[in-house]
Write an enzyme that holds these catalytic residues in place. Structure first.
Site, short mmCIF file in Angstrom:
data_model
loop_
_atom_site.label_atom_id
_atom_site.label_comp_id
_atom_site.label_asym_id
_atom_site.label_seq_id
_atom_site.Cartn_x
_atom_site.Cartn_y
_atom_site.Cartn_z
N ARG A 63 0.83 -1.21 0.00
CA ARG A 63 0.00 0.00 0.00
C ARG A 63 0.86 1.26 0.00
NH1 ARG A 63 -4.94 -1.93 3.99
NH2 ARG A 63 -5.98 -3.13 2.36
N GLU A 73 -1.77 -9.15 -4.81
CA GLU A 73 -3.12 -9.69 -4.95
C GLU A 73 -3.10 -11.20 -5.17
OE1 GLU A 73 -5.88 -8.45 -4.23
OE2 GLU A 73 -5.24 -6.39 -3.94
N LEU A 79 3.94 -21.84 0.37
CA LEU A 79 2.76 -20.96 0.32
C LEU A 79 1.51 -21.71 -0.15
CD1 LEU A 79 2.02 -18.03 0.82
CD2 LEU A 79 2.74 -17.46 -1.48
N GLY A 80 1.72 -22.83 -0.86
CA GLY A 80 0.56 -23.60 -1.32
C GLY A 80 -0.06 -23.04 -2.59
N TYR A 94 -11.57 -11.22 -10.12
CA TYR A 94 -11.18 -10.53 -8.89
C TYR A 94 -9.85 -9.80 -9.07
CZ TYR A 94 -9.01 -9.45 -4.57
OH TYR A 94 -8.35 -8.74 -3.61
N ASP A 151 -14.78 -10.55 -3.47
CA ASP A 151 -14.10 -11.69 -2.85
C ASP A 151 -14.96 -12.14 -1.67
OD1 ASP A 151 -13.67 -9.87 -0.83
OD2 ASP A 151 -11.56 -10.37 -0.54
N CYS A 155 -16.60 -7.13 9.90
CA CYS A 155 -17.71 -8.02 9.54
C CYS A 155 -17.15 -9.41 9.26
CB CYS A 155 -18.44 -7.45 8.33
SG CYS A 155 -20.05 -8.20 8.07
N CYS A 158 -20.34 -6.24 15.44
CA CYS A 158 -21.45 -5.34 15.09
C CYS A 158 -21.47 -4.11 16.00
CB CYS A 158 -22.78 -6.08 15.17
SG CYS A 158 -22.85 -7.48 14.03
N CYS A 210 -19.40 -1.39 14.57
CA CYS A 210 -19.57 -1.28 13.12
C CYS A 210 -20.18 0.06 12.71
CB CYS A 210 -20.47 -2.42 12.64
SG CYS A 210 -20.87 -2.31 10.91
S1 SF4 Z 1 -23.73 -4.65 11.69
FE1 SF4 Z 1 -21.81 -4.37 10.59
S2 SF4 Z 1 -20.49 -5.99 11.35
FE2 SF4 Z 1 -22.58 -6.53 11.91
S3 SF4 Z 1 -23.27 -7.79 10.21
FE3 SF4 Z 1 -23.91 -5.74 9.74
S4 SF4 Z 1 -22.26 -4.94 8.46
FE4 SF4 Z 1 -21.47 -6.76 9.47
#
Ligand code: SF4
Length: 360
Positions: free
Chosen positions: A32, A44, A87-88, A127, A145, A199, A206, A209
């Site tokens: 990056r 990638e 690494l496979g 991808y 992905d 997530c 959550c 989030c």
């Molecule tokens: S609230 Fe956020 S972390 Fe939880 S399922 Fe939904 S997007 Fe994913």
């Protein structure tokens, strides 16, 4: 889907929140630090089916040995496989090597800068083409992905199976509709990092989030049922018995020529059985009698037992160490002998062999 207009640029509110989260929490990763398309392509490919912490070391070693397309194209396949060792999924290395040669032959040695040019390269799928096109060249192609599938199916509580053509098309359209025109590369990286860090598959965070109020799965109270899949991956079991044969300072290797896993890599002479087999059962097989026509082995216990997991296969492996006196004439079929202390480590081997060699 509605987008907000910020400074004359249309951008979806979900994208705004993801980008703002990313600017604060993005992972500091070596690829990056610049926009070099070759380096982004290599990163990638290495990161597919590889954990980031493991991938970083390989990425740095790969670039040190093959700093550009020309050096990769002029190397032998064996050299590339050797750097990849451990690494496979070795087809990734073989494809990178062939793609580098394609770039030299058909693109004047320069990585194509369009999605279609990228996807025409050996081993580059939708991808990788979208990731390189967006990150290196700022082109508007949304990546798909496992992370993106998970985040989007939860955000929109998508009940259609992601491994059905209709499900895939639906998610691809949503992903594309969320993609900002400006800096799609950062957005693509943001949603993938978000899937990897927030997530997550089993215990999504959550409570931390930034998309929680837009998340339909969260509102329904059942986030981990998403993404929904139609088919379970069918796993087959295989039983490999390797013989690390020691005769003085010599050991024996065979090149794996057959198509499928580990083609063109080296391994100890081996026998594959259809069922699990202990040493006494193995001794009764024709393959064993062919490999050791006159030799009495000194060790009957496997030195190492490993279960190696690939996407569609579980490989149950036993490594036996067999010592054969130097005076005995012994030539395993289609094997080459190498010195145990020096030459053995020059040959590219599978991840499984690599684990064994590390253990001993
Ligand atoms: S609230 Fe956020 S972390 Fe939880 S399922 Fe939904 S997007 Fe994913």
């Amino acid at each position: 889907m509605e987008k907000e207009d910020i400074s004359g640029v249309n951008i979806h509110p979900i994208a705004i929140r993801l980008l703002s989260w990313y600017s604060e929490y993005k992972r500091d990763l070596p690829w990056r630090n610049n926009n070099d398309s070759y380096q982004i392509w290599i990163s990638e490919v290495i990161l597919q089916q590889t954990r980031i912490d493991q991938g970083i070391g390989y990425y740095l070693r790969f670039l040190e040995r093959f700093p550009n397309v020309a050096s990769l194209a002029s190397a032998s396949e064996e050299e590339v496989l050797k750097v990849w060792q451990g690494l496979g999924y070795y087809s990734r290395a073989r494809n990178l090597h062939q793609a580098a040669r394609q770039i030299i032959t058909h693109h004047n040695g320069i990585l194509p800068s369009s999605y279609h040019g990228l996807i025409s390269l050996k081993g580059v799928g939708a991808y990788t083409a979208a990731a390189v096109a967006s990150i290196a060249f700022g082109l508007p192609h949304a990546v798909l992905d496992g992370n993106v599938f998970r985040v989007l199916t939860r955000l929109f509580a998508i009940e259609t199976a992601i491994d059905s053509p209709i499900g895939r098309k639906m998610i691809s359209e949503i992903a594309q509709s969320l993609l900002p025109e400006e800096d799609p590369g950062s957005y693509n990286q943001a949603i993938m990092d978000f899937g990897a860090l927030i997530c997550t598959p089993l215990q999504p965070r959550c409570n931390a989030c930034v998309l929680q109020e837009s998340c339909m799965a969260y509102a329904k109270g059942d986030v981990t049922i998403y993404p929904i899949k139609e088919r379970k991956t069918k796993i087959s079991n295989r039983y490999f018995h390797y013989f690390h044969i020691l005769q003085g300072n010599r050991t024996y290797l065979q090149k794996r020529n057959q198509p499928g896993i580990w083609r063109n890599l080296y391994e100890f002479p081996m026998i594959e059985t259809m069922q699990p087999a202990d040493f006494m059962q193995l001794k009764q097989t024709d393959a064993f009698k062919e490999l050791f026509p006159e030799v009495t082995t000194l060790s009957f216990e496997p030195k190492l037992v490993l279960r190696h997991q690939l996407t569609h296969q579980h490989i149950h492996t036993r490594f036996y160490q067999v010592e054969i006196p130097e005076r005995v004439t012994f030539t395993p079929p289609s094997a080459l002998f190498v010195t145990q202390s020096e030459e053995l480590h020059n040959y590219p081997v599978s991840r499984l062999m690599h684990k064994y060699l590390e253990t001993i």
